[in-house]
Scaffold this motif. Structure first.
Motif, mmCIF file in Angstrom:
data_model
loop_
_atom_site.group_PDB
_atom_site.id
_atom_site.type_symbol
_atom_site.label_atom_id
_atom_site.label_comp_id
_atom_site.label_asym_id
_atom_site.label_seq_id
_atom_site.Cartn_x
_atom_site.Cartn_y
_atom_site.Cartn_z
ATOM 1 N N CYS A 123 0.562 -22.709 60.791
ATOM 2 C CA CYS A 123 1.721 -22.938 61.650
ATOM 3 C C CYS A 123 1.656 -22.016 62.862
ATOM 4 N N ARG A 125 4.057 -21.214 64.614
ATOM 5 C CA ARG A 125 5.298 -20.458 64.744
ATOM 6 C C ARG A 125 5.330 -19.281 63.776
ATOM 7 N N CYS A 126 4.874 -19.486 62.529
ATOM 8 C CA CYS A 126 5.029 -18.427 61.524
ATOM 9 C C CYS A 126 3.738 -18.103 60.779
ATOM 10 N N CYS A 144 5.351 -27.472 58.196
ATOM 11 C CA CYS A 144 5.127 -26.084 57.801
ATOM 12 C C CYS A 144 5.728 -25.837 56.416
ATOM 13 N N CYS A 147 8.466 -22.332 57.382
ATOM 14 C CA CYS A 147 9.599 -22.231 58.314
ATOM 15 C C CYS A 147 10.194 -23.610 58.554
HETATM 16 ZN ZN LIG Z 1 6.004 -22.253 60.212
#
Ligand SMILES: [Zn+2]
Ligand SMILES: [Zn+2]
Length: 223
Positions: A123, A125-126, A144, A147
């Motif tokens: 991911c 983002r995370c 994901c 998240c």
């Molecule tokens: Zn994520």
């Protein structure tokens, strides 16, 4: 809208443009489609294009129609747009080849959808692991496991960080992981083409407008 011709196709010209409806009209006949498919089947990729023409008699045999007048009539209709005639015989035009490729790419009858395969990507983002799905609408979705994802669209699963149209041919002889890797290459190249102002389908000009939605604030960390 009034339709003085009583032709639904001509009435639709307001949406698609007369060139497009004429092209659809040209293809709306079984014999003509059989001619195009026969020319496609007769293609020998190892031969140079100059030697790809199919002689009239061979094409007539391949289409297996028993009325030569009817056959010639329909072949003439296609000539100049979807078929090119040369001294040696008949060839598919580039336009016809593009139409057939698009049909073949989108119409694999076997259902190739799958759900919940582990992706080899993380991911953005995370950093958690991603799960990949391929829907029966020929769409690839990445979710994901750690998240809430980047999109909150009710019609899509939660945690989604990416989604894109991807023709089912992308799965031919590939594992879901290979599909995702090669699919990403295909999708990225189309996006790059778009971002450079060229339509990836027709090479036409792209116009861009920016729309700022003022109904809500962007959540922190969203893209
Ligand atoms: Zn994520
Ligand atoms: Zn275009």
């Amino acid at each position: 809208m009034s339709n003085p011709t009583n032709s639904p196709l001509e009435a639709a010209a307001g949406v698609a443009g007369t060139d497009a409806t004429e092209a659809f009209g040209l293809l709306a006949n079984e014999t003509r489609l059989a001619i195009l498919l026969a020319l496609w089947e007769a293609k020998e990729p190892e031969k140079p294009r100059s030697e790809q023409a199919v002689p009239f008699s061979e094409l007539y045999e391949r289409v297996a129609i028993r009325d030569s007048g009817n056959f010639t009539y329909h072949l003439d209709k296609l000539d100049g747009t979807f078929v090119r005639s040369t001294e040696e015989g008949y060839k598919l035009s580039n336009t016809a080849a593009r139409v057939l490729r698009a049909v073949f790419a989108g119409t694999l009858t076997e259902d190739r959808s799958f759900e919940g395969r582990l992706s080899e990507f993380e991911c953005y983002r995370c950093g958690s692991s991603l799960i990949v799905d391929y829907t029966d609408e020929n769409e690839t979705i990445q979710r994901c496991t750690g998240c809430g994802g980047a999109y909150e669209w009710p019609e899509y699963p939660s945690g989604m960080v990416a989604h894109a149209d991807l023709p089912p041919a992308a799965l031919e002889d590939r594992t879901p992981q290979e599909m995702q890797r090669k699919g990403n290459t295909w999708i990225r190249n189309r996006l790059m083409t778009l971002l450079n102002g060229v339509c990836p389908d027709c090479a036409g000009r792209i116009t861009t407008t920016t729309h700022v939605c003022e109904d809500h604030d962007v959540p922190e960390g969203a893209v």
